[in-house]
Write a protein that holds these residues in place. Structure first.
Motif: not given
Length: 993
Positions: A256-263, A265-274
């Motif tokens: 689970v990647q939580i961030e303000s801009r997709c990196s 790592t975020g592109a490879n996450a199962d869940d991405w939260l803004l």
């Protein structure tokens, strides 16, 4: 691997005779560089008439060394052919990267052969210009300035400023300053991690950076930690992540990647939260609050009470209101993190380091602590390299001392603070107040352009040194070829200056040269770690193996008594932001990092991970925000903070917070070389120069900007295609439920071995049928394979204008697909020549330049090709490249060319050959040894460097080979297999949770 053979002296021009004259005439220019920088007099040319015993013309020799393109310290195997380095690979024995390498590591060759390297010392003349100077003159100038400081001087009079050093060179600098009368060493990295040290001191009384075991986790919660690009040790973490995502016993790891801009790592996450930028500590404390309230923790009563008092004010509802993440999701995250153990929480990419970074990391430490991750996935005792760095606050103190006139001599080694530091920190103006600024660097830079003396030093591929990225790992860096130019080892320069100030005596603490000093340091290491070995045996083992290493012991931790001093309640007070301002998110990428590799043409032409932008930088803006501001893709926007302003073209990106804009690090150079200068903008001109209160680090995420349309357009070149596949099933996925069903019932949706009717008889492959398998579940889109292909196969760069015309020459491209929806859900697809069994390109070639050979390769005969391009028009994979122009390899980039691969001329079609030169070499070696080829013995450049081992190559005729087994995997499919081309490349579907 043997040590580099020493050069043998064949005579001098003062004592030349007929034999020596003929020897000189027969010696090749490249042979002059065979061997490492052995200590003692420099040798003359190596003669082909009487070469060193260990040197065989045309035979590759490999040397172990250490990559210094970033602080991670990966191990290298460096290929030397006929005295010149032609390729670098990962050292399979090194514990950090285990044989793999990132894009920047592959591009390190362009640092060695860079056409803009300094060829002579530079000294500022009376006219104020840097002009070429002789070595003796520049060293005399430095020695004279140091002698004027006097023996009784303040430590700030002499400052040695550097990027992170290895243990031996760091010790040498200390002894050097002690010998000449004192001084101070400052080690600083632009992408520093001061907050990690400070947070561990606050929570556990341990001022260190721990190790992280991603592969042992079942659930990873990452808060802006871009561990697949630049965070701490990305190659190591990429390898661990691929094991984390392997299908094992009916399950795969969840990220689970939580961030303000997709990196990336975020592109490879199962869940991405803004998340609202800068609100990460509130979310983490809310997670702790839920875990403790529902009694899901694993801590004693005493620790429980202390942590509860910190987390008490942060319930899910309040956290949801501030962060923008729903309370239901927060509850689910807390419960999953506690139940799916061992879990791991990470924090700390450049894009998330705010003024609250230390507090956020302290909260992350407590989150890992309360569920029992310490000792399982968070390992104290590793003591990673950032623990040795000075803080950004120390640099600010240095600037104050420079402005006050306290610094008389500033020596800057392999660092570029005039570019890296916030412009309003005042470093550039403070340089003018230092009487003597000396830069030790292989190339010019923004800092060197402001120096009084610029001394060209060896690149890491030409120099002896060592490096220790963490406890128990001592990498030995050795020169892999003769110095290309008239440069010096930085250590030898320091010793020469010291000996000039104080002539060397028998009892001198300093040796005659750095090589001797390094050996003495390693003699101490041998006595401590391997007293059972003789030193020479120990040294030879280290030189051939790339260093020595051992496992570190994970150590338990306990909560610090000062934990209660952490102030968290002010987090709940809202900050006022002007309605017209947006949060600036600077971010680093796997290609640009902090800008030190920006003068590499390979990296400039490599499309950025998610934007696919080349030869430029841009500002990423959410579509809604862009519409409000009247901006479209390619419009030039003016970004203005209270500290400065820059102009950048707009890239409309949906995976960014609407209240933020993002700008990459690494571009905007003015004095760095032909490939870097004048491209994009330097985000440092917008940054807040104040240090973060908790750690003294640089808070990258601490500035709001106003964005305005600049009434101009800019050619923003991107290789981005359509993100959506449009139901074409190009980059295919499979659900975890479907995988589980297959292993229960044996039923699958299909395989990569569909038979199709064909009018032509099948090709026969009596000996070998070479094939490849690419696991989309492992590919992270890092594009190390692309740069490795450039290096191995002499692919030319064509520049921004030609890429805009679709004429890039890379033989492998990494496509990315993301379907519409609330999550990025990226799937990365490496595409290269598929070496089809029934290749559409072969039948249309009028001159039979492309054909199917007996080993299953779609071969190319370049001197037959007349450039009709029929084959490219008929290729459904668009994997062929037409060379519209004569390739350009400016000196000395031409010396890197692989002699085993033809340099193609203009007017021919080219494409992936499965590195046929490596196939031939392995077959010849096996034949010489009277044996069959072994599986894995042939490895193309793309497969060899891949950090996640997503690419596997081998013989499909061998049913026991790994590539053959993967071709029968339940996830296997062929690209566009309905066309009946029968590719030799099998893709394995990405597994979705």
């Amino acid at each position: 691997m043997p040590e580099l053979p020493p050069l043998k002296k064949t005579g001098t021009f003062n004592e030349i005779d007929r034999r020596n004259f003929l020897s000189f005439m027969l010696a090749s220019g490249t042979a002059a560089m065979v061997g490492c920088a052995t200590q003692g007099p420099s040798a003359v040319l190596v003669s082909n008439v009487n070469p060193p015993e260990e040197w065989i013309p045309g035979k590759s020799v490999y040397y172990a060394s250490v990559c210094r393109e970033c602080p991670a310290g990966c191990g290298l195997h460096v290929c030397n052919r006929d005295g010149r380095v032609t390729k670098v690979e990962g050292n399979p024995h090194h514990p950090v990267n285990r044989g793999t390498l990132c894009a920047r590591g592959q591009a390190s060759l362009q640092g060695l052969y860079n056409p803009d390297r300094l060829k002579t010392p530079l000294q500022r003349s009376g006219s104020g210009q840097l002009e070429p100077s002789a070595w003796k003159e520049t060293i005399d100038t430095l020695a004279a300035a140091l002698s004027e400081l006097g023996p009784q001087r303040d430590a700030s009079s002499l400052v040695f400023f550097s990027d992170i050093l290895g243990p031996s060179f760091s010790a040498l600098v200390g002894k050097w300053m002690e010998t000449i009368g004192g001084g101070r060493l400052i080690q600083h990295e632009a992408c520093g991690y001061e907050f990690l040290k400070a947070a561990n001191r606050f929570t556990f009384d341990r001022e260190e950076v721990p190790g992280f075991s991603l592969e042992n986790a079942r659930f990873i919660l990452s808060l802006g930690s871009d561990f697949l690009e630049t965070w701490l040790s990305p190659v190591e973490f990429s390898s661990a992540f691929s094991r984390f995502k392997e299908y094992q016993q009916g399950r795969i790891g969840r990220l689970v990647q939580i961030e303000s801009r997709c990196s990336l790592t975020g592109a490879n996450a199962d869940d991405w939260l803004l998340i609202q930028p800068g609100t990460e500590p509130i979310l983490v404390l809310a997670l702790i609050h839920i875990i403790l309230a529902e009694k899901l923790g694993r801590v004693g009563q005493e620790d429980l009470a202390r942590i509860e008092s910190l987390a008490a004010p942060f319930n899910a509802e309040k956290a949801s209101e501030i962060t923008g993440i729903s309370s239901d999701v927060i509850y689910d995250l807390a419960r999953s993190f506690a139940h799916e153990r061992p879990s791991l929480a990470l924090f700390g990419g450049v894009s998330s380091i705010s003024g609250k970074a230390t507090l956020t990391q302290a909260a992350v430490n407590l989150l890992n602590y309360v569920v029992g991750n310490i000792g399982e996935t968070v390992l104290y005792g590793a003591d990673l390299y950032p623990a040795r760095l000075n803080s950004y606050r120390d640099v600010l103190q240095l600037i104050d001392e420079m402005n006050a006139g306290k610094v008389n001599v500033l020596v800057i080694h392999r660092s570029n603070p005039a570019y890296d530091l916030p412009f309003t920190s005042g470093f550039q103006s403070a340089l003018e107040k230092v009487p003597l600024v000396v830069v030790l660097s292989p190339h010019l830079s923004e800092t060197a352009a402001r120096a009084d003396l610029v001394l060209p030093i060896h690149t890491p591929l030409e120099a002896w040194d060592d490096y220790s990225p963490r406890e128990g790992v001592w990498g030995l860096q050795q020169p892999t070829m003769r110095p290309l130019l008239d440069t010096r080892h930085a250590g030898d320069l320091l010793l020469q200056v010291a000996n000039q100030l104080s002539p060397r005596k028998d009892d001198s603490p300093l040796p005659q040269n750095y090589y001797q000093f390094l050996r003495e340091r390693w003699r101490e290491l041998q006595a401590r770690e391997r007293p059972d070995l003789e030193f020479e045996s120990f040294w030879n083992l280290a030189a051939t193996g790339g260093g020595v290493w051992k496992d570190f012991s994970s150590q338990p931790v306990s909560l610090s008594p000062s934990l209660g001093d952490i102030q968290v309640r002010d987090l709940l007070s809202s900050e006022t932001v002007q309605s017209q301002e947006l949060t600036l998110i600077p971010y680093s990428s796997v290609f640009n990092y902090d800008g030190r590799g920006s003068n590499s043409a390979w990296l400039q032409e490599l499309p950025q991970s998610l934007t696919e932008v080349v030869w430029d930088s841009c500002v990423e803006i959410h579509p809604e925000t862009a519409q409000k501001l009247g901006l479209k893709q390619g419009d030039v926007a003016r970004l203005r903070s209270e500290y400065g302003e820059i102009l950048l073209p707009v890239y409309v990106q949906r995976w960014i917070h609407p209240d933020a804009v993002a700008v990459p690090l690494g571009q905007g150079h003015t004095h760095f070389g032909r490939y870097a200068n004048g491209r994009g903008a330097n985000v440092a001109s917008l940054l807040n120069p104040a240090a973060e209160a908790g750690s003294g680090g640089l808070p990258w995420l601490s500035v709001n900007v106003q964005v305005q349309k600049a009434n101009a357009r800019h050619q923003l070149v991107t290789t981005r295609g359509e993100l959506s596949q449009g139901q074409r099933q190009i980059a295919q996925t499979i659900s975890l439920n479907q995988m589980q069903k297959f292993f229960r019932t044996g039923e699958s949706e299909g395989s990569g071995n569909h038979e199709t009717a064909n009018l032509y008889p099948p090709h026969q492959h009596p000996a070998h049928q070479w094939g490849m398998a690419i696991d989309l579940n492992a590919c992270t889109g890092c594009k190390a394979c692309v740069v490795a292909c450039y290096a191995e196969n002499n692919n030319p760069v064509v520049g921004k204008d030609q890429v805009a015309r679709g004429r890039e020459m890379s033989w492998i491209r990494v496509e990315s697909y993301a379907e519409p929806g609330p999550l990025p859900g990226y799937t990365f697809l490496p595409v290269l020549c598929q070496h089809c069994h029934h290749a559409p390109c072969e039948g249309v070639c009028p001159v039979f330049a492309t054909y199917h050979n007996p080993e299953g390769l779609n071969a190319m005969v370049y001197n037959r090709c007349v450039g009709t391009r029929y084959c490219a028009n008929n290729c459904p994979y668009k994997a062929r490249r037409f060379n519209f122009h004569e390739p350009e390899f400016p000196s000395a980039l031409d010396r890197q060319l692989n002699p085993h691969v033809t340099v193609r001329i203009a007017g021919v079609m080219e494409k992936c050959t499965f590195c046929v030169q490596r196939i031939v070499e392995a077959k010849q070696q096996a034949e010489k040894e009277g044996r069959n080829l072994m599986d894995g013995e042939v490895m193309p450049a793309c497969a060899q460097t891949c950090p996640t081992r997503a690419i596997v190559f081998g013989d499909l005729n061998d049913r026991e080979s790994l590539v053959s087994k993967r071709s029968r995997d339940p996830r296997a499919y062929h690209l566009l297999e309905h066309l009946g081309t029968r590719p030799a490349i099998t893709y394995l579907k990405k597994i979705r949770l």
